[in-house]
Design a protein around this motif. Sequence first.
Motif, PDB file in Angstrom:
ATOM      1  N   UNK A 133       0.484   7.504  10.025  1.00 14.90           N
ATOM      2  CA  UNK A 133       0.354   8.355  11.209  1.00 14.90           C
ATOM      3  C   UNK A 133       1.619   8.277  12.052  1.00 14.90           C
ATOM      4  N   UNK A 134       2.147   7.072  12.199  1.00 16.10           N
ATOM      5  CA  UNK A 134       3.337   6.904  13.031  1.00 16.10           C
ATOM      6  C   UNK A 134       4.532   7.647  12.425  1.00 16.10           C
ATOM      7  N   UNK A 135       4.728   7.466  11.117  1.00 20.20           N
ATOM      8  CA  UNK A 135       5.872   8.121  10.481  1.00 20.20           C
ATOM      9  C   UNK A 135       5.725   9.633  10.551  1.00 20.20           C
ATOM     10  N   UNK A 136       4.492  10.103  10.414  1.00 21.19           N
ATOM     11  CA  UNK A 136       4.262  11.535  10.485  1.00 21.19           C
ATOM     12  C   UNK A 136       4.591  12.073  11.871  1.00 21.19           C
ATOM     13  N   UNK A 191       0.839  -1.196   0.000  1.00 16.16           N
ATOM     14  CA  UNK A 191       0.000   0.000   0.000  1.00 16.16           C
ATOM     15  C   UNK A 191       0.876   1.248   0.000  1.00 16.16           C
ATOM     16  N   UNK A 192       0.423   2.272  -0.726  1.00 16.75           N
ATOM     17  CA  UNK A 192       1.129   3.550  -0.663  1.00 16.75           C
ATOM     18  C   UNK A 192       0.753   4.248   0.640  1.00 16.75           C
ATOM     19  N   UNK A 193       1.732   4.949   1.229  1.00 13.35           N
ATOM     20  CA  UNK A 193       1.469   5.703   2.455  1.00 13.35           C
ATOM     21  C   UNK A 193       1.162   7.129   2.050  1.00 13.35           C
ATOM     22  N   UNK A 194       0.076   7.658   2.572  1.00  9.79           N
ATOM     23  CA  UNK A 194      -0.325   8.998   2.167  1.00  9.79           C
ATOM     24  C   UNK A 194      -0.462   9.923   3.353  1.00  9.79           C
ATOM     25  N   UNK A 195      -0.092  11.168   3.091  1.00  8.25           N
ATOM     26  CA  UNK A 195      -0.302  12.198   4.090  1.00  8.25           C
ATOM     27  C   UNK A 195      -1.049  13.300   3.369  1.00  8.25           C
ATOM     28  N   UNK A 196      -2.305  13.483   3.708  1.00 11.11           N
ATOM     29  CA  UNK A 196      -3.139  14.363   2.885  1.00 11.11           C
ATOM     30  C   UNK A 196      -3.280  13.716   1.520  1.00 11.11           C
ATOM     31  N   UNK A 197      -2.945  14.464   0.469  1.00 11.32           N
ATOM     32  CA  UNK A 197      -3.043  13.888  -0.867  1.00 11.32           C
ATOM     33  C   UNK A 197      -1.695  13.417  -1.378  1.00 11.32           C
ATOM     34  N   UNK A 198      -0.695  13.581  -0.545  1.00 12.08           N
ATOM     35  CA  UNK A 198       0.658  13.333  -1.024  1.00 12.08           C
ATOM     36  C   UNK A 198       1.098  11.930  -0.637  1.00 12.08           C
ATOM     37  N   UNK A 199       1.676  11.220  -1.609  1.00 10.10           N
ATOM     38  CA  UNK A 199       2.230   9.894  -1.321  1.00 10.10           C
ATOM     39  C   UNK A 199       3.614  10.093  -0.728  1.00 10.10           C
ATOM     40  N   UNK A 200       3.785   9.598   0.506  1.00 12.86           N
ATOM     41  CA  UNK A 200       5.057   9.836   1.180  1.00 12.86           C
ATOM     42  C   UNK A 200       5.932   8.590   1.215  1.00 12.86           C
ATOM     43  N   UNK A 201       5.355   7.433   0.897  1.00 11.41           N
ATOM     44  CA  UNK A 201       6.157   6.212   0.944  1.00 11.41           C
ATOM     45  C   UNK A 201       5.250   5.028   0.661  1.00 11.41           C
ATOM     46  N   UNK A 202       5.723   3.828   0.992  1.00 12.37           N
ATOM     47  CA  UNK A 202       4.897   2.642   0.774  1.00 12.37           C
ATOM     48  C   UNK A 202       5.238   1.605   1.830  1.00 12.37           C
ATOM     49  N   UNK A 203       4.267   0.723   2.106  1.00 14.19           N
ATOM     50  CA  UNK A 203       4.518  -0.365   3.046  1.00 14.19           C
ATOM     51  C   UNK A 203       4.026  -1.664   2.417  1.00 14.19           C
ATOM     52  N   UNK A 204       4.809  -2.734   2.554  1.00 11.39           N
ATOM     53  CA  UNK A 204       4.444  -4.019   1.961  1.00 11.39           C
ATOM     54  C   UNK A 204       4.465  -5.133   2.994  1.00 11.39           C
ATOM     55  N   UNK A 205       3.504  -6.105   2.857  1.00  8.15           N
ATOM     56  CA  UNK A 205       3.419  -7.235   3.788  1.00  8.15           C
ATOM     57  C   UNK A 205       3.480  -8.528   2.991  1.00  8.15           C
ATOM     58  N   UNK A 206       4.088  -9.533   3.603  1.00  8.16           N
ATOM     59  CA  UNK A 206       4.086 -10.841   2.961  1.00  8.16           C
ATOM     60  C   UNK A 206       3.354 -11.811   3.877  1.00  8.16           C
TER      61      UNK A 206
END
Lengths: 243, 492
Positions: B236-239, B203-218
């Motif tokens: 939220x945590x990264x922010x 999933x892409x990580x978003x803050x407002x409308x801006x994509x700030x990063x991504x997180x992946x799970x296996x």
Amino acid sequence: MPSPQSKILVVDDEAPLRKALRTSLVASGFAVDEARSGEEALDAVRQKSFDLVLLDINMPGLNGFEVCQRIRLLSPQAGIVMVTVKDFEEDKVRALEAGADDYVTKPFRLRELTARLRAVLRRIKPPETVETVRAGDLEIDCVRRILKRNGEEIHLAPKEFDLLAFMMKHMDAPLRHVTLLHAIWGPEYGNELEYLRAYVRILRKKIEKDPSAPEYILTEPWLGYRFRNPSDPDSSPLPRDDD
Amino acid sequence: MTQPHGRSLWKSAQYTLAGGVATGLLTLLCFRLDLGLSVAGPVYLLIVVLQSLTGDFLSAALISGLAAACLDWFFIEPLFTFNIMSPSDALALLSFLLTALVITRLVSRLRVEVRFTKAQKERLDHLYQLSQQLLSLDPEASEETFLEPFRRLFGVTAIATFDGRTGETRTAGSSRNRLAERTRDAYIAGRDSSDGAAGVSVRCLQLGNKVTGAIGFESLVDPEETVGPLAALTSAHLDKTQAFRTASAASAAAQAEVYRSAILDALAHEFKTPLATILAAAGGIREAGSLGPEQMEMADTVESEAERLGRLTSRLLRVARLDREEVRPRLEMLDMHAVVRHMADQYSRRWPDRRISLVEHGEPAEESADPELFRLALSQLLDNACKYSPPGTGIDIELQHDPGGFVVQVSNTGSSIPVSEQRLIFDRFYRGSEAKRHSAGSGLGLYVARKIALAHGGTLYLVPEDAGNPGVTFRLKIPSSPAPAEHAVTAK
């Protein structure tokens, strides 16, 4: 030379400065006692009477302002000169508010210090009704309200005259803006610095040889003004040029 | 997908077998005790309910059929055949079968709902625990530690994050399906991705409308349900961490200012007391008398140099304070020509081997400015001009006065400021290559001088060098401001 010998108490926590001041002031004709702290100074003032107290502001324990206020209560007739540092302009105002008669700014020349001390000694003599004051080429007659320079009359408006007469009567004393405004305009004034500045400018144009390099009415930065007698060697020296 | 299907069939067969055995036993019991249709019917219904509660829908439906068959065979006349004589028996059997099937269906659906709700509750529990653990994490802890609770609570085999701001990838656990690369690719593409076969969800990580990063799970269980909330929590945590870092950098800067201020205050006192001692001692030597003319001169030198050191200290502290504080000019009416003339004289005396000349244009007039600050700014320009020009060269001061205000220009020849440095000279603490070679300085002079100009509503800038203007020229402009009116004072 002050005669009879004036007694001065030097209050400073710095031993080398105390010692240098003692030697130099003795050589200049004063009788010197020392105190290492505000507490010692108060003890000394309780036991003995002094004509003058030279008081450092920045001391451990009681600070100079507190000591100044207490000395004023213990020994109201003593003249108090406080030692300030230039970069703390507000200290000058606080010193005068605490009851000091004048201040010197560290580092000061010995001559500057002795001039201030003698001027304070002169001022703390019992006040007499002054009719005429002379300073340099100027002579002011407070009864007939006439100002003369080299015998020639200079016309002054009433407020101009009041301001100059007040400053000349308090020759050599640092005069705060608020003090001058109260004395000339009345107790309801105090913040109207621009009145004062405008009047000082007019007075300087009328009495100074070069109004941009005044000899009589000196500006005390942040504080107010000081009237000086240029022909008196003991009078406050002119402010030095900034390096 | 065949494997799970086969497994559930096998499970249904087992349930059906168990239910069949129970049905057989009860049939035997009811038959021996000779309980009629009216008792046997409800008993079979009981079996069907139990089967629905314990087994699955398929086995319960089969058992319902079996129960209906047994009821017909053993309890409905004629016995031991599937024939039914009386219409009332046929109705009873039909209603038994329908009731059994409805019960089976209802109970099974209820059980699915319960299972789903339980799973949902468990997931919420885990999400709650995760958010608690993320909240309690020390914001200064290493970046990897925050991935651990994800692994622990959601049983994923690997997890990866990609931080778009720093370009860093972080992973926890071991991935067999290039999780880190897939996570980064999702950020670059700006699109979520999922691969059911590999068990990877990104999933892409978003803050407002801006994509700030991504997180992946296996191998995340129920990825459709879980990935969204997990990504939101991570964002939220990264922010929060980012905000904490910004805040702590700001508070460190504020702390540094407090220290700086304390050091400046201490310097003011610590430097000036020894200087006062030197001056008092030198004055004392002179007062003691019996000095020869040469000794007298030396005492004078000690005094004047100590005094100069005092003034230099004051000026340095003043500049340092102005750097730190907002500049608030105390405006007074100044005769600018007199002030500039006076300073030119002063610098001529101090630098006898520079030819300092002053040219004045326009009528002398008064302007409102802060005298102390104006002198400080001008002396900064004159200092620079003297310091960086070779002996014997000229320094030109030009004063131009017009109704719009006044301009003071200070030029020196014999030095230049490289083009690459011209943009930087007004920066705080910047010291040019020349400056470092030539002389000591704080790198605050021009910065503070410009600050003073701006506080007066004016400007200070470097005039471009050209054929008509070789060398370095600074121009200080201060606009006219309405003078305090004298007539207003006299009127009052």
